[in-house]
Design an enzyme around this catalytic site. Sequence first.
Site, PDB file in Angstrom:
ATOM      1  N   ASP A  76       0.826  -1.203   0.000  1.00 19.96           N
ATOM      2  CA  ASP A  76       0.000   0.000   0.000  1.00 19.96           C
ATOM      3  C   ASP A  76       0.866   1.261   0.000  1.00 19.96           C
ATOM      4  OD1 ASP A  76      -2.303   1.463   0.005  1.00 19.96           O
ATOM      5  OD2 ASP A  76      -2.780   1.136   2.117  1.00 19.96           O
TER       6      ASP A  76
ATOM      7  N   HIS B 175       2.864   3.222  -8.867  1.00 22.41           N
ATOM      8  CA  HIS B 175       2.755   1.774  -9.117  1.00 22.41           C
ATOM      9  C   HIS B 175       4.012   1.275  -9.829  1.00 22.41           C
ATOM     10  CE1 HIS B 175      -1.257   2.027  -7.696  1.00 22.41           C
ATOM     11  NE2 HIS B 175      -1.761   2.636  -8.747  1.00 22.41           N
TER      12      HIS B 175
ATOM     13  N   SER C 217      -7.209  -5.813  -6.079  1.00 22.39           N
ATOM     14  CA  SER C 217      -8.367  -6.368  -5.376  1.00 22.39           C
ATOM     15  C   SER C 217      -9.623  -6.195  -6.233  1.00 22.39           C
ATOM     16  CB  SER C 217      -8.563  -5.650  -4.043  1.00 22.39           C
ATOM     17  OG  SER C 217      -9.044  -4.344  -4.268  1.00 22.39           O
TER      18      SER C 217
ATOM     19  N   LEU D 148      11.069 -20.467  -4.515  1.00 21.62           N
ATOM     20  CA  LEU D 148      10.014 -19.601  -3.969  1.00 21.62           C
ATOM     21  C   LEU D 148       8.736 -19.658  -4.815  1.00 21.62           C
ATOM     22  CD1 LEU D 148       9.191 -17.100  -2.096  1.00 21.62           C
ATOM     23  CD2 LEU D 148      10.021 -15.673  -3.982  1.00 21.62           C
TER      24      LEU D 148
HETATM   25  C1  FPP Z   1      -1.840   0.199  -3.371  1.00 19.26           C
HETATM   26  O1  FPP Z   1      -1.410   1.527  -3.427  1.00 19.26           O
HETATM   27  C2  FPP Z   1      -1.307  -0.575  -4.489  1.00 19.26           C
HETATM   28  C3  FPP Z   1      -2.051  -1.153  -5.454  1.00 19.26           C
HETATM   29  C4  FPP Z   1      -3.510  -1.056  -5.504  1.00 19.26           C
HETATM   30  C5  FPP Z   1      -1.452  -1.893  -6.572  1.00 19.26           C
HETATM   31  C6  FPP Z   1      -0.146  -2.574  -6.311  1.00 19.26           C
HETATM   32  C7  FPP Z   1       0.511  -2.806  -7.611  1.00 19.26           C
HETATM   33  C8  FPP Z   1       1.841  -2.712  -7.867  1.00 19.26           C
HETATM   34  C9  FPP Z   1       2.841  -2.473  -6.816  1.00 19.26           C
HETATM   35  C10 FPP Z   1       2.370  -2.817  -9.265  1.00 19.26           C
HETATM   36  C11 FPP Z   1       1.726  -3.773 -10.202  1.00 19.26           C
HETATM   37  C12 FPP Z   1       1.728  -5.173  -9.727  1.00 19.26           C
HETATM   38  C13 FPP Z   1       2.452  -6.192 -10.232  1.00 19.26           C
HETATM   39  C14 FPP Z   1       2.341  -7.561  -9.631  1.00 19.26           C
HETATM   40  C15 FPP Z   1       3.391  -6.034 -11.320  1.00 19.26           C
HETATM   41  P1  FPP Z   1      -2.485   2.699  -3.545  1.00 19.26           P
HETATM   42  O2  FPP Z   1      -2.581   3.074  -4.975  1.00 19.26           O
HETATM   43  O3  FPP Z   1      -3.754   2.269  -2.897  1.00 19.26           O
HETATM   44  O4  FPP Z   1      -1.783   3.824  -2.709  1.00 19.26           O
HETATM   45  P2  FPP Z   1      -2.489   4.991  -1.882  1.00 19.26           P
HETATM   46  O5  FPP Z   1      -3.261   4.315  -0.776  1.00 19.26           O
HETATM   47  O6  FPP Z   1      -1.328   5.772  -1.376  1.00 19.26           O
HETATM   48  O7  FPP Z   1      -3.342   5.735  -2.849  1.00 19.26           O
END
Ligand code: FPP
Length: 254
Positions: free
Chosen positions: A24, A41, A69, A135
């Site tokens: 997050d 991201h 999600s 892994l």
């Molecule tokens: C949460 O941060 C993160 C996500 C919803 C996506 C996570 C995805 C990645 C790290 C990259 C893509 C994944 C792969 C497997 C290549 P947020 O956007 O909710 O952050 P915030 O709460 O600060 O807005």
Amino acid sequence: MKEEDLLKLINPEKMPRHIAIIMDGNGRWAKQQGLLRVMGHKAGIEAIKDIITMCSDIGIQALTLYAFSVENWHRPKIEINSLMKLLKIFLRNEINELQRKNVKVMAIGRIQELPLFAQQEIYNAIDKTKNNTGLILNLALNYSGRVDILEAVRKIIEKYESSGLNLKEFDEESFSSFLYTSGLPEPDLLIRTSGEYRLSNFMLWQLAYTELWITDILWPDFRKIHLLKAILDYQKRKRRFGKIHEGEECSENE
Ligand code: FPP
């Protein structure tokens, strides 16, 4: 303390078998840098690579990453598209490295509802790495803990109706075998970045006895050193699973 000093402190006998991470804070990281959310991201992928390397190096059995999600479909279309493209680029660029590291890719969630190009990349990575023995990299995509449980219930009813099930002997282990995570050990350690104290519909059944480690660090800044700190903290915990430890019995007079 430096990474190599932390590594020396890790007890190989008390390693978590399965680490799950709620990655997050990508959006906040981007905002802090004056960048678009998608850049957060993108930067998050560097953290993913770092953590895969460390997990693989120290012999972690499974790493589950909450990458998308079911609730994330409510984000702006442009952000969803970028996430899907990043997933594709990540798998494409990293597949050889994952192979070299003997990593086996797995995915949990309603993969069939993802854009076709993303599905193809996921199934390709799963297929190419299926015989690897290192892994397990388990990507939670279009995942919901409640849907995981609901789908298990549906499968159980189907099986009950088609071939019968001995419900008297149907226990927690039998139920677990119908979840997406069937065959994986339950997470020993859950890490959540960006200081939020929530499960956000993640592995609701599987996390029943998991140790939690929450940090203020935003996901794109999360590195091997933080993972080692989380593992060291985990190794200090007394896991009781609802029981008491030997020597902790209290007398009736107490
Ligand atoms: C949460 O941060 C993160 C996500 C919803 C996506 C996570 C995805 C990645 C790290 C990259 C893509 C994944 C792969 C497997 C290549 P947020 O956007 O909710 O952050 P915030 O709460 O600060 O807005």
